[in-house]
Design a protein around this motif. Structure first.
Motif, PDB file in Angstrom:
ATOM      1  N   VAL A 204      -2.758  -1.088   4.353  1.00 42.40           N
ATOM      2  CA  VAL A 204      -3.217   0.280   4.599  1.00 42.40           C
ATOM      3  C   VAL A 204      -2.953   0.640   6.057  1.00 42.40           C
ATOM      4  O   VAL A 204      -3.260  -0.131   6.962  1.00 42.40           O
ATOM      5  N   LEU A 205      -2.363   1.818   6.265  1.00 41.47           N
ATOM      6  CA  LEU A 205      -2.028   2.268   7.619  1.00 41.47           C
ATOM      7  C   LEU A 205      -3.176   3.042   8.233  1.00 41.47           C
ATOM      8  O   LEU A 205      -3.931   3.722   7.536  1.00 41.47           O
ATOM      9  N   GLU A 206      -3.283   2.948   9.541  1.00 40.91           N
ATOM     10  CA  GLU A 206      -4.268   3.738  10.281  1.00 40.91           C
ATOM     11  C   GLU A 206      -3.851   5.208  10.215  1.00 40.91           C
ATOM     12  O   GLU A 206      -2.681   5.535  10.484  1.00 40.91           O
ATOM     13  N   ALA A 207      -4.793   6.087   9.888  1.00 40.86           N
ATOM     14  CA  ALA A 207      -4.503   7.520   9.820  1.00 40.86           C
ATOM     15  C   ALA A 207      -4.001   8.030  11.171  1.00 40.86           C
ATOM     16  O   ALA A 207      -3.102   8.877  11.230  1.00 40.86           O
TER      17      ALA A 207
ATOM     18  N   SER B 146       0.845  -1.196   0.000  1.00 38.22           N
ATOM     19  CA  SER B 146       0.000   0.000   0.000  1.00 38.22           C
ATOM     20  C   SER B 146       0.879   1.243   0.000  1.00 38.22           C
ATOM     21  O   SER B 146       1.957   1.241   0.599  1.00 38.22           O
ATOM     22  N   THR B 147       0.423   2.282  -0.687  1.00 40.74           N
ATOM     23  CA  THR B 147       1.137   3.560  -0.698  1.00 40.74           C
ATOM     24  C   THR B 147       0.209   4.642  -0.171  1.00 40.74           C
ATOM     25  O   THR B 147      -0.935   4.762  -0.619  1.00 40.74           O
ATOM     26  N   THR B 148       0.709   5.418   0.783  1.00 43.82           N
ATOM     27  CA  THR B 148      -0.041   6.520   1.381  1.00 43.82           C
ATOM     28  C   THR B 148       0.789   7.781   1.254  1.00 43.82           C
ATOM     29  O   THR B 148       1.990   7.759   1.515  1.00 43.82           O
ATOM     30  N   THR B 149       0.158   8.882   0.854  1.00 42.87           N
ATOM     31  CA  THR B 149       0.859  10.157   0.769  1.00 42.87           C
ATOM     32  C   THR B 149       0.147  11.167   1.658  1.00 42.87           C
ATOM     33  O   THR B 149      -1.081  11.296   1.590  1.00 42.87           O
ATOM     34  N   VAL B 150       0.918  11.837   2.496  1.00 40.75           N
ATOM     35  CA  VAL B 150       0.387  12.882   3.377  1.00 40.75           C
ATOM     36  C   VAL B 150       1.253  14.122   3.216  1.00 40.75           C
ATOM     37  O   VAL B 150       2.360  14.057   2.696  1.00 40.75           O
TER      38      VAL B 150
ATOM     39  N   LYS C 226      -0.575  10.165  12.027  1.00 39.31           N
ATOM     40  CA  LYS C 226      -0.684  11.458  12.725  1.00 39.31           C
ATOM     41  C   LYS C 226       0.161  11.455  13.991  1.00 39.31           C
ATOM     42  O   LYS C 226       0.902  12.409  14.257  1.00 39.31           O
ATOM     43  N   THR C 227       0.084  10.405  14.768  1.00 36.08           N
ATOM     44  CA  THR C 227       0.857  10.314  16.008  1.00 36.08           C
ATOM     45  C   THR C 227       2.355  10.340  15.722  1.00 36.08           C
ATOM     46  O   THR C 227       3.114  11.032  16.407  1.00 36.08           O
ATOM     47  N   ALA C 228       2.791   9.598  14.709  1.00 39.80           N
ATOM     48  CA  ALA C 228       4.214   9.564  14.368  1.00 39.80           C
ATOM     49  C   ALA C 228       4.712  10.950  13.946  1.00 39.80           C
ATOM     50  O   ALA C 228       5.784  11.392  14.377  1.00 39.80           O
ATOM     51  N   VAL C 229       3.929  11.645  13.138  1.00 40.27           N
ATOM     52  CA  VAL C 229       4.315  12.993  12.687  1.00 40.27           C
ATOM     53  C   VAL C 229       4.376  13.940  13.884  1.00 40.27           C
ATOM     54  O   VAL C 229       5.324  14.727  14.019  1.00 40.27           O
TER      55      VAL C 229
END
Length: 68
Positions: free
Chosen positions: A49-52, A2-6, A56-59
């Motif tokens: 798929v990662l949990e949003a 899975s790829t996620t972009t934020v 958020k917590t990691a950032v």
């Protein structure tokens, strides 16, 4: 795979990018993290798929915020 972009706000140097990359890499299942400092874009490749909330917590643990 899975790829996620934020988009992360507040990053202004290589150390910022490294901090964000290191924190996100700690999320279970993350394979790779690519940070584009100029745009604030962070692309995450993971096993699933990662949990949003985990992103958020990691950032936030790195000292930054996700853009709205």
């Amino acid at each position: 795979m899975s790829t996620t972009t934020v988009t992360v706000t507040g990053m202004s140097c290589g150390h910022c990018a490294t901090s964000v990359r290191e924190e996100i890499t700690e999320i279970p299942g993350v394979r790779a993290v690519d940070v584009d400092l100029a745009s604030g874009s962070v692309t995450i490749e993971s096993d699933s798929v990662l949990e949003a909330a985990a992103i958020k917590t990691a950032v936030e643990d790195a000292g930054y915020q996700l853009a709205s």
